[in-house]
Design an enzyme around this catalytic site. Structure first.
Site, PDB file in Angstrom:
ATOM      1  N   GLU A 217      -3.921   2.945  -2.221  1.00 42.79           N
ATOM      2  CA  GLU A 217      -2.884   3.974  -2.288  1.00 42.79           C
ATOM      3  C   GLU A 217      -1.585   3.495  -2.943  1.00 42.79           C
ATOM      4  O   GLU A 217      -0.507   3.514  -2.334  1.00 42.79           O
ATOM      5  CB  GLU A 217      -2.593   4.510  -0.892  1.00 42.79           C
ATOM      6  CG  GLU A 217      -3.812   5.112  -0.214  1.00 42.79           C
ATOM      7  CD  GLU A 217      -3.547   5.669   1.173  1.00 42.79           C
ATOM      8  OE1 GLU A 217      -4.474   6.269   1.744  1.00 42.79           O
ATOM      9  OE2 GLU A 217      -2.402   5.517   1.682  1.00 42.79           O
TER      10      GLU A 217
ATOM     11  N   GLU B 281     -11.391   6.061   3.185  1.00 40.33           N
ATOM     12  CA  GLU B 281     -10.635   6.293   4.417  1.00 40.33           C
ATOM     13  C   GLU B 281     -10.729   7.765   4.766  1.00 40.33           C
ATOM     14  O   GLU B 281     -10.608   8.633   3.898  1.00 40.33           O
ATOM     15  CB  GLU B 281      -9.150   5.926   4.289  1.00 40.33           C
ATOM     16  CG  GLU B 281      -8.822   4.468   4.396  1.00 40.33           C
ATOM     17  CD  GLU B 281      -7.312   4.199   4.372  1.00 40.33           C
ATOM     18  OE1 GLU B 281      -6.532   5.063   4.848  1.00 40.33           O
ATOM     19  OE2 GLU B 281      -6.916   3.134   3.876  1.00 40.33           O
TER      20      GLU B 281
END
EC number: 3.2.1.23
Length: 510
Positions: free
Chosen positions: A210, A414
């Site tokens: 991210e 995730e």
């Protein structure tokens, strides 16, 4: 249902999980986040919780126990992170490397790292930590897990980023993280060294987790609780460009120095990807309003397209407008995409917030996605988690579809929910995996699903308050306590390679 070789796993990072041993022998004081979460100003302003990572779940000592828990869940894959600051607690900047520089765009086209460079790095690396991470990976491999190793999950070594000084000196200090091009060079060295030391036992790599979170929350949202907590769009642009550049250099270094297959069934010795969130999940508040539609398009491009066009096509949107591209083939290189999905964004149009970033014409609408009140219903009458995130499983499907546009394998790396009472998690797990199945059945192949997380952990600025674990952790005793309903649901899904009719009838119908 998913195919036989589908990867079922859990994901974790270093900083959030490792610390917590009673004697404080395994704490990591050499990272920017260590200093950030204990800063008096941050605590007084409520930017961080005041919780400290050294009070954490102690995965550093208890990793064997956690691996065994995962094995008993029936999992066959595990995603871990290596902490750069543990491997190199001291600067690597004095180890010289040659590099070629594109002066037109201030980007590094190549870094010359040799075997001699690696031997110099090996002399200053923390051998205890190198041995530790090898033990962790070998523990997983001995239990039959496919291992994904992620190199960077938000944190930076303190010798590269002093976030307090960066904030107080408005980024004019030398240790200013991703704003500084030297971080790009040092990341390439770090990636090369890790590939050199671990390539024989790792085949799947991720450069970043991210990266846009680091940029957006660090440089465009000063009250987010993320370091360095400044509002500086020019710094944000530099950080984006430098992280794109760092991915490209790391990609090539890993390919160069990991030449040995760890697993016989691996496609190649090193499959190097990136783990990414907010992929194609911004939606217009009013789908019939052309401005809102454009705002959502700009949001999606800013959050993922900007990065992906560069690393998959060698096309760099240098003006941050979604329209003006330069050819930068030296930025191209990515073997797979990891989709991190939690919830959606609903946006409306606003005039450009920053003249130098024309893409930012979007504004989040309160009551949807990430912008909800914890424990309520969203404006769409959907449940909201403890952290204030709306349950919107349809976004999982859309994110997978968007990721597939780049022609590389896709994994869900995730997906999870903050739910301390385990009320919403069973539905969350079943509904999101069902949407992953739907994408697969519609021709958008997904090769694995990694739940966040096996255990509770340190949720960055929010500390220990947000409980994402399938297993609750008693922070005093470090006991792992199953959240029975969710553990049972997830175990059954894994055992059957998909959501069973029984689970569907119990949780997803009516």
């Amino acid at each position: 249902m998913f195919p036989e070789k589908f990867l079922w796993g859990v994901a974790q990072s270093g900083f959030q999980f490792e610390m917590g041993d009673k004697l404080r022998r395994n704490i990591d004081t050499n990272t920017d986040w260590w200093h950030w979460v204990r800063d008096k100003t941050n605590i007084e302003k409520g930017l961080v919780s005041g919780d400290l990572p050294e009070e954490g779940i102690n995965n550093y000592e208890l990793y064997e126990k956690d691996h065994e828990i995962a094995r008993k869940l029936g999992l066959n894959a595990y995603r871990i992170g290596i902490e750069w600051s543990r491997i190199f607690p001291w600067p690597t900047t004095f180890i010289d490397v040659d590099y070629s520089y594109n002066e037109s765009y201030n980007l590094i086209e190549d870094v010359k790292i040799t075997k001699d460079t690696l031997e110099e790095l090996d002399e200053i690396a923390n051998k205890r930590e190198v041995a530790y991470y090898r033990s962790v990976i070998n523990s997983l491999r001995s239990k039959g897990f496919k291992v994904i190793v992620n190199l960077n999950h938000f944190t930076l070594p303190y010798w590269l980023h002093d976030p307090i000084e960066a904030r107080e000196r408005a980024l004019t200090n030398k240790r200013n993280g991703w704003v500084n091009p030297r971080t790009v060079i040092e990341f390439a060295k770090y990636a090369a060294y890790i590939a050199y030391k671990f390539g024989d036992i790792v085949d799947m790599w991720s450069t970043f987790n991210e990266p846009m979170v680091v940029v957006e929350l660090g440089y465009l949202a000063p009250y987010s609780g993320f370091p360095p907590g400044v509002l500086n769009p020019e710094a944000a642009k530099l950080a984006i460009l430098h992280m794109i550049n760092a991915h490209a250099l790391a990609y090539r270094q890993i390919k160069k120095f990991d030449t040995e297959k760890a697993d016989k069934d691996s496609k190649e010795p090193a499959e190097v990807g990136i783990i990414y969130n907010n992929i194609g999940v911004a939606y217009p508040k009013d789908p019939n309003d052309s401005k809102d539609v454009k705002a959502a398009e700009n949001d999606n491009f800013f959050h993922s397209g900007l990065f992906f066009e560069a690393i998959h096509k060698g096309k760099l949107n240098i003006e941050f407008d979604g329209e003006t591209f330069i050819d930068a083939p030296y930025l191209k290189g990515n073997d797979w995409i990891g989709v991190n999905y939690y919830t959606r964004e609903v946006v409306t149009y606003q005039e450009p917030m920053f003249p130098s970033i024309p893409l930012i014409t979007f504004k989040g609408v309160q009551g949807y996605g990430y912008a909800c009140r914890p424990g309520t219903l969203s404006k769409d009458d959907r449940p909201v988690s403890d952290i204030g995130w709306e349950l919107y499983p349809e976004g999982m499907y859309d994110s997978i579809v968007e990721a597939h546009k780049y022609g590389v394998p896709v994994y869900v790396t995730e997906n999870g929910i903050a739910d301390s009472k385990d009320i919403l998690r069973p539905y969350y797990i079943a509904s999101h995996i069902k949407m992953t199945e739907k994408a697969f059945e519609d021709g958008y192949e997904v090769k694995g699903y990694f739940h966040w997380a096996l255990t509770d952990n340190f949720e960055w600025a929010l500390g220990f308050r947000m409980r994402f674990g399938l297993y609750e952790v008693n922070l005093i005793t470090k006991e792992r306590i199953p959240r029975e309903k969710s553990v049972s649901i997830f175990r059954e899904i894994v055992a059957n390679n998909g959501v069973t009719k029984k689970i569907e009838e119990e949780l997803l119908r009516g």
